[in-house]
Enzyme design. Structure first.
Site, mmCIF file in Angstrom:
data_model
loop_
_atom_site.group_PDB
_atom_site.id
_atom_site.type_symbol
_atom_site.label_atom_id
_atom_site.label_comp_id
_atom_site.label_asym_id
_atom_site.label_seq_id
_atom_site.Cartn_x
_atom_site.Cartn_y
_atom_site.Cartn_z
ATOM 1 N N HIS A 533 0.815 -1.227 0.000
ATOM 2 C CA HIS A 533 0.000 0.000 0.000
ATOM 3 C C HIS A 533 0.843 1.269 0.000
ATOM 4 O O HIS A 533 0.697 2.133 -0.871
ATOM 5 C CB HIS A 533 -0.916 0.000 1.232
ATOM 6 C CG HIS A 533 -2.080 -0.913 1.124
ATOM 7 N ND1 HIS A 533 -3.357 -0.474 0.812
ATOM 8 C CD2 HIS A 533 -2.188 -2.249 1.288
ATOM 9 C CE1 HIS A 533 -4.183 -1.491 0.783
ATOM 10 N NE2 HIS A 533 -3.505 -2.592 1.074
ATOM 11 N N HIS A 724 0.630 -8.040 -3.626
ATOM 12 C CA HIS A 724 -0.484 -7.631 -2.772
ATOM 13 C C HIS A 724 -1.507 -8.746 -2.643
ATOM 14 O O HIS A 724 -2.029 -8.999 -1.548
ATOM 15 C CB HIS A 724 -1.154 -6.365 -3.303
ATOM 16 C CG HIS A 724 -2.322 -5.929 -2.469
ATOM 17 N ND1 HIS A 724 -3.633 -6.172 -2.845
ATOM 18 C CD2 HIS A 724 -2.390 -5.323 -1.266
ATOM 19 C CE1 HIS A 724 -4.439 -5.714 -1.913
ATOM 20 N NE2 HIS A 724 -3.725 -5.186 -0.938
ATOM 21 N N ILE A 877 -7.848 -2.793 -2.224
ATOM 22 C CA ILE A 877 -8.566 -3.001 -0.980
ATOM 23 C C ILE A 877 -7.548 -3.199 0.141
ATOM 24 O O ILE A 877 -6.406 -3.613 -0.138
ATOM 25 C CB ILE A 877 -9.522 -4.216 -1.054
ATOM 26 C CG1 ILE A 877 -10.447 -4.282 0.162
ATOM 27 C CG2 ILE A 877 -8.744 -5.485 -1.215
ATOM 28 C CD1 ILE A 877 -11.395 -3.132 0.292
#
Length: 877
Positions: A533, A724, A877
């Site tokens: 992120h 991710h 997300i």
């Protein structure tokens, strides 16, 4: 010869303008797909009414085509503008209440002598914004169909100080941009950069940088103060998107925060979730009321319930659990918005949090407790990126001995050789059979601070043996604390070895739990948040600031940035902030983000390449005969398998082949990389600003060759998509059952002679559960990871694009189709490996197949939810 080649490649992309003898006007039909705001926001009746009224009094949406061939001398040689055309039938065109596209027609009058249109200006004179998806021109004389891929919110014209311009889906390097479009290209980038000052509003389209100075709330008191991350040697960090909010009163270096439940945080409007995804996200987020509920419960009920045994934990999935007591519920109802509390209560007032059954206990309720599963999850669980080959014994530390004393492991040969079937340590090292899960150095510098809070935990080292059947057998777990006289004097350590029965077996289960607590916290804060992120956000910002939408590298990378800025902003607002859900549920508590800053000091961009990572961790060696250039050492043993690495290397190689083909098409020679001003500005800003605390590191690619460009793009796409996926979507399947992946330990290892130790002997399950994450921390943490583990129903996966007309160039489209076919073949091989029972780490005792790196390109149903498979294009997300 090279100069001639560059002249040909970067020559003008259009013929010399022809003299216009007469005006030949033709009609060009256009089709526009968009979504109205008043459809997407059903509660905005005012927008719907006003827009309809305005439309009755005149034409409210205009488009003007821009010539890519002829410049207007009176307008700085910008492309000549065609006559304004207007959207037809705004009022009468039916629009779906489910937020689907509405299609409108438009008719342009176009002077044929102006050549092909390369862009258009759109003006919105409505009361509200709309989402413009595509514009398609039919039968453009001499050119046929032209596509404009827009995917952007267009606000009312008075919100802008400039014209909104959209370009056709043709790709241009800066040097071969048609001259009439060049200034439009440059001005659009200037608009996106903003002026670096002022509070940003929802209609602003500004991409800019800021430090992580928005996590604390110093005006609320010392308890909510947090250091600014980024911009200092002590607390380095990647940059985030700027919002321009005012500073706090107490600390001018800290940015003021929005109220906790206000999720309307500024990110550029096109970076926000679409309304369907945001609605889904909020619906599931209601289950995790976050710190509000936890803090209210803490203040109203000083003795929250504990889980008494594992069966009580199972009730979370079989029937829910009760809140502390009825009196607390009544008080909560007075102080928490009813809509939120109602969702939490599941409308029955008795048993909230009836959660989906986590995969790890779906087939077997106790297999998670086995040593085999404990080791397997280091290779195929939610955090398979830490384990490394042990290359020296005893394990050493890289911490500075002058600051931290002697940190060398106290694990001795006699601790582990008794479980190695007669194999000496030296021979095991030589034959690559010893592995370690090492969370010692990362945690020790902060352990004293962490243990000053409600957390009571250790820095752990876990040594494992690779057995002939391919599984990892834990041999010893070392739990260390700073020396009682201070960390500069070194550590005090305890070593625990495997046991299955009676009290010794219960102690061993606790030792594994402490190691799991370390791994869970490190996973959430570093492997997941920091290394995907946080590190990707500067790339999102720099790409939009420095690379035009016409640029080939923008088109390559843009799909891999979808929703990243928004989910990160939501994370800063509710998860990683002072007192937020992360601090409530992960063991470093208030030191969580500070610790992640400390670990960012060791972050190296080029090490994020999967082959480099595997080599660095010692689980692979170079092998030029392999497409990815290395060989996994673990495969030297019968039926040994490292699922994350095996599947990941196939995905990595597929991405590399695609990126190489794509970049080679636009950059046939290295000098074109060096001479591309947008590309060089992008890379300079990314290093010097986006990751500015690392700008002087020698390992950054120089961006002088095509190979360096391919390497860079390969890493960015890998991190944003496959890495991710590997560390995110397995969270609920494995950690949704908290005893398997506890996130906090609340007391130290139980000591003989104490009442707690006696309880461990008489009621080991209760003693275990009283040591790890509490009931309400479990409720909050599990609800959070359920949200984070869900695929949205509109997910776009690796190998997919949101429109087939993403570029007009045939060769890149064909290369992308080959990439998609390659991923489908990889899917088949993953399924075959998972069905082969010889590969013990593929399914394991819990019978959960490894599908986290299954791309899902062949799945056309677009079913979201807790699928446990699929690689989205982006950190979404």
């Amino acid at each position: 010869m090279l100069e001639k080649t560059l002249q040909i490649i970067c020559g003008k992309a259009q013929d010399e303008p022809k003299e216009k003898n007469k005006i030949e006007v033709t009609k060009i039909k256009g089709t526009i797909k968009l979504m109205k705001k008043n459809v997407l926001d059903l509660n905005d009746a005012g927008a719907s009414f006003l827009d309809r009224v305005y439309e009755l009094f005149g034409k409210r949406v205009s488009l003007q085509l821009i010539s890519a061939v002829h410049g207007d001398p009176a307008n700085g040689l910008k492309g000549e503008l065609g006559k304004a055309a207007f959207l037809e039938n705004w009022v009468s065109t039916l629009t779906s209440v489910s937020a689907k596209d509405a299609t409108f027609n438009i008719l342009f009058e176009w002077d044929e002598s102006m050549g092909v249109p390369g862009a258009f200006i759109i003006k919105n004179f409505h009361h509200s914004q709309f989402y413009l998806k595509t514009v398609t021109l039919e039968d453009v004389p001499g050119h046929g169909q032209i596509h404009f891929i827009c995917n952007s919110w267009v606000y009312p014209q008075h919100r802008y100080k400039y014209n909104r311009v959209f370009f056709a889906n043709k790709t241009y390097l800066p040097c071969n941009t048609p001259e009439p479009l060049r200034l439009y290209r440059e001005e659009e980038l200037i608009n996106l950069r903003g002026n670096g000052s002022g509070k940003l509003n929802e209609w602003d389209r500004v991409y800019d940088y800021a430090y992580y100075n928005d996590l604390g709330s110093p005006d609320k008191g010392k308890e909510y103060e947090r250091p600014v991350l980024g911009g200092s040697e002590k607390f380095p960090y990647p940059r985030r998107g700027r919002t321009g909010r005012a500073p706090t009163k107490k600390d001018p270096n800290s940015e003021s925060r929005l109220p906790l439940l206000n999720l309307d945080i500024y990110v550029p409007r096109d970076e926000r979730f679409n309304n369907v995804k945001f609605s889904d996200f909020l619906a599931y987020a209601f289950k995790s009321i976050g710190q509000v509920l936890v803090s209210e419960i803490s203040s109203l009920d000083t003795s929250p319930n504990e889980f008494n045994d594992f069966q009580a934990v199972l009730k979370l999935y079989e029937g829910g659990v009760k809140l502390p007591n009825g009196q607390t519920l009544n008080k909560l109802r007075e102080r928490i918005p009813w809509e939120m509390l109602k969702e939490f209560l599941r409308n029955d007032g008795e048993r909230p949090f009836k959660l989906p059954m986590p995969d790890v206990i779906r087939e077997d309720k106790s297999a998670w407790r086995t040593d085999e599963e404990f080791g397997r999850e280091m290779l195929a669980g939610v955090n398979p990126v830490i384990i490394r080959r042990l290359q020296e014994f005893p394990p050493a530390s890289k911490l500075d001995p002058e600051e931290y004393g002697n940190q060398t492991s106290t694990i001795k040969r006699e601790h582990i050789e008794k479980n190695m079937n007669g194999l000496p340590v030296d021979e095991a090292l030589e034959n690559n059979k010893l592995f370690i899960l090492d969370h010692h150095d990362a945690l020790m510098p902060y352990l004293q601070d962490i243990n000053s809070t409600t957390t009571k935990t250790y820095a752990s080292r876990t040594i494992l043996l690779l057995q002939n059947n391919g599984t990892l057998k834990p041999l010893a777990i070392e739990l260390s604390l700073p020396h009682p006289q201070g960390v500069k004097y070194g550590v005090t350590s305890q070593v625990f070895t495997p046991a299955e029965h009676r009290l010794e077996g219960s102690v061993w289960q606790l030792a594994k739990a402490y190691a799991a607590v370390n791994d869970s916290g490190y996973h959430q804060l570093i492997s997941h948040w920091l290394n995907t992120h946080a590190v990707i956000e500067p790339f999102v910002i720099a790409t939009n600031r420095q690379l035009s939408v016409l640029h080939p590298i923008y088109k390559l990378l843009h799909p891999h940035f979808r929703d990243t800025m928004h989910i990160n902003a939501l994370g800063r607002q509710t998860l990683i902030n002072a007192g937020g859900v992360m601090e409530m549920t992960v063991f470093p508590t208030k030191f969580s983000m500070e610790m992640s800053s400390f670990i960012y000091k060791n972050w190296v961009f080029t090490d994020q390449a999967l082959p480099t990572d595997l080599l660095k961790r010692g689980v692979a060696v170079p092998d030029s005969s392999q497409p990815h250039g290395l060989k996994l050492l673990i495969e030297d043993y019968p039926y040994a398998d490292y699922p994350y690495a095996v599947d990941g290397l196939e995905i990595w190689s597929a991405i590399k082949s695609w990126v190489t083909e794509y970049c080679s098409f636009y950059y046939p020679v290295d000098d074109m990389v060096k001479s591309d001003p947008e590309l060089q500005s992008w890379w300079t800003e990314l290093r010097d600003v986006g990751h500015g605390d690392k700008k002087d590191e020698p390992w950054w690619p120089k961006m002088q060759t095509r190979d360096e460009l391919v390497q860079t793009c390969n890493i960015i796409i890998w991190v944003a998509s496959a890495l991710h996926a590997a560390v995110n979507f397995g969270q609920y399947p494995y950690a949704g059952y908290l005893p398997n992946r506890p996130t906090i330990s609340r007391r130290f290892m139980l000591e003989p002679g104490t009442p707690e130790y006696a309880e461990l002997a008489s009621n080991p399950e209760r003693a275990f559960l009283k040591t790890i994450t509490s009931q309400f921390q479990s409720l909050l943490g599990v609800a959070l990871i359920e949200i984070l583990s869900r695929h949205s129903s509109d997910e776009i996966y690796l190998g997919q694009r949101d429109t087939p007309e993403w570029t007009s160039e045939a060769q890149p489209r064909e290369a992308f189709e080959r990439f998609g076919r390659n991923l489908v073949e990889i899917e088949g091989r993953i399924l075959d490996r998972n069905m082969d029972e010889r590969w013990k780490n593929r399914v394991g005792p819990v019978k959960v197949p490894y599908t986290l790196l299954y791309p899902s390109t062949s799945d056309t149903s677009k079913v979201g939810g807790l699928t446990g498979k699929g690689i989205p294009n982006s950190v979404s997300i």
